[in-house]
Structure formats: C-alpha cells, structure tokens
Write an enzyme that holds these catalytic residues in place. Structure first.
Site, PDB file in Angstrom:
ATOM      1  N   LEU A   2       0.827  -1.214   0.000  1.00 26.03           N
ATOM      2  CA  LEU A   2       0.000   0.000   0.000  1.00 26.03           C
ATOM      3  C   LEU A   2       0.858   1.260   0.000  1.00 26.03           C
ATOM      4  O   LEU A   2       0.539   2.226  -0.696  1.00 26.03           O
ATOM      5  CB  LEU A   2      -0.950   0.005   1.198  1.00 26.03           C
ATOM      6  CG  LEU A   2      -2.102  -0.985   1.139  1.00 26.03           C
ATOM      7  CD1 LEU A   2      -2.864  -0.988   2.465  1.00 26.03           C
ATOM      8  CD2 LEU A   2      -3.037  -0.678  -0.006  1.00 26.03           C
ATOM      9  N   GLY A  23      -9.588   3.544   2.473  1.00 31.18           N
ATOM     10  CA  GLY A  23      -9.725   2.324   3.251  1.00 31.18           C
ATOM     11  C   GLY A  23      -9.277   1.123   2.449  1.00 31.18           C
ATOM     12  O   GLY A  23      -9.352   1.112   1.224  1.00 31.18           O
ATOM     13  N   GLY A  24      -8.772   0.130   3.155  1.00 29.39           N
ATOM     14  CA  GLY A  24      -8.317  -1.082   2.486  1.00 29.39           C
ATOM     15  C   GLY A  24      -7.342  -0.753   1.377  1.00 29.39           C
ATOM     16  O   GLY A  24      -6.355  -0.064   1.593  1.00 29.39           O
ATOM     17  N   ASP A  25      -7.658  -1.224   0.192  1.00 23.70           N
ATOM     18  CA  ASP A  25      -6.789  -0.955  -0.958  1.00 23.70           C
ATOM     19  C   ASP A  25      -7.447   0.013  -1.939  1.00 23.70           C
ATOM     20  O   ASP A  25      -7.167  -0.009  -3.128  1.00 23.70           O
ATOM     21  CB  ASP A  25      -6.412  -2.261  -1.659  1.00 23.70           C
ATOM     22  CG  ASP A  25      -7.627  -3.007  -2.200  1.00 23.70           C
ATOM     23  OD1 ASP A  25      -8.776  -2.609  -1.916  1.00 23.70           O
ATOM     24  OD2 ASP A  25      -7.429  -4.004  -2.918  1.00 23.70           O
ATOM     25  N   GLU A  26      -8.319   0.869  -1.421  1.00 24.47           N
ATOM     26  CA  GLU A  26      -9.023   1.823  -2.277  1.00 24.47           C
ATOM     27  C   GLU A  26      -8.506   3.241  -2.050  1.00 24.47           C
ATOM     28  O   GLU A  26      -8.328   3.684  -0.920  1.00 24.47           O
ATOM     29  CB  GLU A  26     -10.525   1.772  -2.029  1.00 24.47           C
ATOM     30  CG  GLU A  26     -11.147   0.471  -2.509  1.00 24.47           C
ATOM     31  CD  GLU A  26     -12.668   0.520  -2.498  1.00 24.47           C
ATOM     32  OE1 GLU A  26     -13.249   1.568  -2.146  1.00 24.47           O
ATOM     33  OE2 GLU A  26     -13.269  -0.497  -2.849  1.00 24.47           O
TER      34      GLU A  26
END
Length: 102
Positions: A2, A23-26
């Site tokens: 990331l 958030g997460g991989d967004e």
C-alpha cells in the site's frame, strides 16, 4: 504494498490533484479538469506500475474508475459512479480504467 502504491500515485498526479486512501486498498484521486485530464492521470498510473519492483514482485494490478462531477450532485453519487466504472475495469481484465457514463 500500500505504501508503494501510494508513492506511485503521488508520483503520477499533478500538483493540482489530490489523492486519498479511503480504506483497504481503495484510493480516491480528485483531478483538476475534465474526464480527459483524469484519463491521462489514470494511464500514467498504469504505465508506472511495471516500474515499481515492490508492486511487480507481488503481481499487483490496479483497476481505475473515473466519474466527472456534475452540477447539483452529491459526493456519494460521484463516488458511486466512479466505483461502478472501477468494477467495469476489473471485469475488463484489470490494469485499465473506465469512464462512468453520466
């Protein structure tokens, strides 16, 4: 991974653009200009992916969606249209972008 992808985004965007991890991989990138300007930024990100060893080592791919802000539209609508365009890019095989139909 990331951190590496965030660094790639920061290299790819212009000083008039803004990038955020939501958030997460967004991630969300707000670009100055129209969908053509956003398409240039998306293509730059895709073109830079193979040059980042930490991303290629793990076979990281990206799918990007573009939505243009429309007058009197809520931010959730813009995000939703961009999200749908991103899923179209995923369905098209990843490492590409799609533009939302208004």
């Amino acid at each position: 991974v990331l951190v590496g992808f965030a660094a790639l985004i920061n290299q790819a965007i212009r000083n008039t653009d803004q990038a955020f991890r939501i958030g997460g991989d967004e991630f969300v990138i707000i670009t100055q200009g129209d969908v053509n300007a956003a398409a240039i930024v998306c293509q730059r990100i895709i073109d830079m992916m193979p040059k980042h060893s930490e991303l290629t080592e793990y076979n990281i791919q990206c799918s990007l969606g573009i939505a243009e802000s429309l007058p009197q539209q809520h931010a959730e609508n813009i995000y939703g249209r961009a999200d749908k365009a991103m899923y179209c890019a995923k369905a098209a095989g990843r490492n590409c972008f799609r533009i939302s139909a208004n």
